[in-house]
Scaffold this motif. Structure first.
Motif, PDB file in Angstrom:
ATOM      1  N   TRP A  85      45.698  31.204  32.503  1.00  0.00           N
ATOM      2  CA  TRP A  85      45.420  29.850  32.983  1.00  0.00           C
ATOM      3  C   TRP A  85      45.468  29.774  34.508  1.00  0.00           C
ATOM      4  O   TRP A  85      44.904  28.842  35.098  1.00  0.00           O
ATOM      5  N   GLU A  86      46.129  30.749  35.148  1.00  0.00           N
ATOM      6  CA  GLU A  86      46.243  30.729  36.605  1.00  0.00           C
ATOM      7  C   GLU A  86      44.940  31.149  37.288  1.00  0.00           C
ATOM      8  O   GLU A  86      44.695  30.755  38.439  1.00  0.00           O
ATOM      9  N   ILE A  87      44.124  31.938  36.622  1.00  0.00           N
ATOM     10  CA  ILE A  87      42.906  32.458  37.248  1.00  0.00           C
ATOM     11  C   ILE A  87      41.992  31.334  37.727  1.00  0.00           C
ATOM     12  O   ILE A  87      41.609  31.303  38.907  1.00  0.00           O
ATOM     13  N   PRO A  88      41.597  30.370  36.864  1.00  0.00           N
ATOM     14  CA  PRO A  88      40.744  29.280  37.370  1.00  0.00           C
ATOM     15  C   PRO A  88      41.423  28.417  38.421  1.00  0.00           C
ATOM     16  O   PRO A  88      40.752  27.874  39.313  1.00  0.00           O
ATOM     17  N   VAL A  89      42.748  28.296  38.347  1.00  0.00           N
ATOM     18  CA  VAL A  89      43.485  27.509  39.354  1.00  0.00           C
ATOM     19  C   VAL A  89      43.367  28.167  40.727  1.00  0.00           C
ATOM     20  O   VAL A  89      43.084  27.504  41.733  1.00  0.00           O
ATOM     21  N   HIS A  90      43.560  29.484  40.765  1.00  0.00           N
ATOM     22  CA  HIS A  90      43.441  30.204  42.038  1.00  0.00           C
ATOM     23  C   HIS A  90      42.019  30.122  42.593  1.00  0.00           C
ATOM     24  O   HIS A  90      41.824  29.931  43.800  1.00  0.00           O
ATOM     25  N   ILE A  91      41.035  30.257  41.715  1.00  0.00           N
ATOM     26  CA  ILE A  91      39.635  30.168  42.162  1.00  0.00           C
ATOM     27  C   ILE A  91      39.362  28.789  42.748  1.00  0.00           C
ATOM     28  O   ILE A  91      38.748  28.657  43.824  1.00  0.00           O
TER      29      ILE A  91
END
Length: 478
Positions: free
Chosen positions: A424-430
């Motif tokens: 779930w962190e991947i789209p947040v970082h992007i």
């Protein structure tokens, strides 16, 4: 062991010493499984969660809070959402940066014991020397810009205070006077000796915010009458809000959360660095308790006529004077503390001794002269504030933490244990990186355009001292 008697990690001397201290019994270093990280470094002394919260709050609040009502005015009420958004992203990226540092000191325990520049070190671990250089440039540009803003606001506050007792002197002169007075204090050694003062800055800013809100509420009737009188005389006047105004406001708000560069340093001094994410969350909550009331009440009361510096909109009186004195105290001490690391980065390559001497006096005096010159060149602090916020602060707060975490999280193998990134962190970082790049570029463009705009151009003090001082000290109001 290598041929010279040292192990591969460079701890041969320490092992030999342990063997002697234990009467010939060999010390066996703990071994870890390939996929198991070594334990975190814990200290017997250092900052607790409470003291670390005070450091973050005192370091981030101060000059930016005075420009928040103007930022909300430029963006409209969506500016309040921007404050919440920047606080939320800063909380997330601050904890992410903390996780990066915790992982680094797990794998390189020697850094947990002593590291003077943890943020550039994180950049080094992620992208090598290029990462360190880029972080250093961004961090020190931020420090330089903050010094200019602090000097301008402190000088403007003192000018306003003395004007109330019939002492009328141009802001341009006060910049030179205050800069000259503070110069000898900048010759002193490490700012760690002044940390109790930095902690006191949290209380002075908090009390000043309360006084600002009280005085603004007391000004509701006056501001309403003056606004109605203005629109009666100018019925067709409409305040313009567009792309440039919105991203100028975004840059100003970002500046208010510009202390991210100091987060790894604070974490490195904590007794238990693993608790840093919790510390960031508490600190951001405290900061919002100051920022939201000042921004909302300031714009709500004075509306489109609020000044660049909220003090210029408040009715002069005991509350305004007390708040101005408290903030000015904070700004002057913060200036001395912040200029110190800026000085050190220039002193190191010149091999300046870490003690009081002629070389230190010359270099730090030259830095003060350049800061004063920049302030005299662009005396309207809001423009510099937006420029620094949109450029370097955006990189430090939005882009670098997510980028470094992503890079370190993909690093595997001995002796490095990879960071664990949830899906779930991947789209947040992007999303954060995209917002940071687009918003930062837009805010930087808007700030540069505002600085050079002929219609809103503020002349340097050495070109037209009267016009420069008038434009810089007002910026709004009735």
């Amino acid at each position: 062991m290598s041929e010279n008697g040292h192990d591969k990690d460079g701890h041969g001397d320490s092992m030999e010493l342990m063997e002697k201290q234990n009467n010939g019994v060999k010390y066996k270093r703990p071994s870890f499984e390939e996929d198991e990280p070594p334990p975190a470094v814990k200290k017997l002394s250092g900052l607790t969660v409470v003291t670390a919260v005070l450091f973050i709050t005192g370091e981030m609040t101060g000059s930016g809070v005075l420009a928040l009502p103007k930022a909300v005015k430029d963006a409209g009420w969506i500016g309040i959402f921007l404050i919440f958004m920047c606080a939320g992203i800063s909380s997330f990226t601050g904890s992410v940066l903390g996780r990066c540092w915790a992982a680094i000191i797990r794998n390189r325990p020697e850094l947990g014991r002593h590291c003077q520049d943890p943020y550039p070190t994180i950049g080094m671990e992620a992208f090598g020397k290029v990462g360190r250089i880029i972080v250093n440039i961004s961090v020190y540009f931020t420090l330089y810009g903050v010094c200019v803003v602090l000097l301008l606001i402190a000088s403007g506050n003192i000018q306003g205070l003395l004007f109330q007792v019939n002492v009328d002197m141009s802001l341009c002169y006060w910049v030179m006077i205050i800069g000259g007075i503070l110069a000898p204090f900048c010759w002193m050694s490490s700012p760690k000796d002044f940390w109790p003062i930095a902690l006191g800055a949290t209380l002075t800013t908090a009390v000043a915010c309360v006084l600002i809100c009280i005085q603004a509420i007391m000004d509701i009737e006056r501001a309403k009458n003056e606004t109605e009188a203005y629109y009666t005389a100018h019925p067709d006047h409409v305040f313009h809000r567009g792309f440039d105004e919105f991203f100028l406001a975004f840059g100003m708000i970002l500046f208010c959360f510009g202390g991210m560069a100091a987060f790894p340093t604070i974490q490195a001094d904590m007794r238990n660095p693993e608790k840093f994410p919790k510390t960031v969350l508490i600190a951001m909550s405290c900061i919002l308790c100051m920022y939201i009331p000042v921004g909302a009440i300031g714009f709500g009361v004075y509306g489109d006529f609020v000044a660049d510096n909220i003090f210029d909109s408040l009715t002069p009186g005991p509350l305004q004077i007390t708040a101005s004195i408290l903030i000015t105290m904070h700004l002057t001490f913060a200036y001395v503390i912040i200029q110190n690391p800026l000085s050190q980065v220039l002193e190191m390559p010149l091999n300046v001794p870490d003690k009081f001497g002629l070389k230190r006096v010359v270099i730090r005096s030259l830095i003060t002269i350049f800061v004063i010159f920049t302030a005299e060149t662009c005396p309207r602090f809001g423009h510099i504030l937006a420029l620094v916020g949109g450029s370097a602060v955006t990189l430090n707060t939005f882009v670098f933490p997510s980028l470094f975490f992503w890079k370190l999280g993909r690093r595997t193998g001995k002796p490095w244990s990879a960071l664990e990134m949830q899906r779930w962190e991947i789209p947040v970082h992007i999303l954060i990186i995209v917002i940071g790049i687009f918003g930062g570029c837009s805010a930087t463009y808007a700030a540069i355009k505002a600085i050079i705009d002929p219609n809103a151009f503020v002349p340097p003090c050495y070109v037209n001292i009267t016009a420069a001082s008038a434009a810089a000290s007002g910026g709004g109001g009735h």
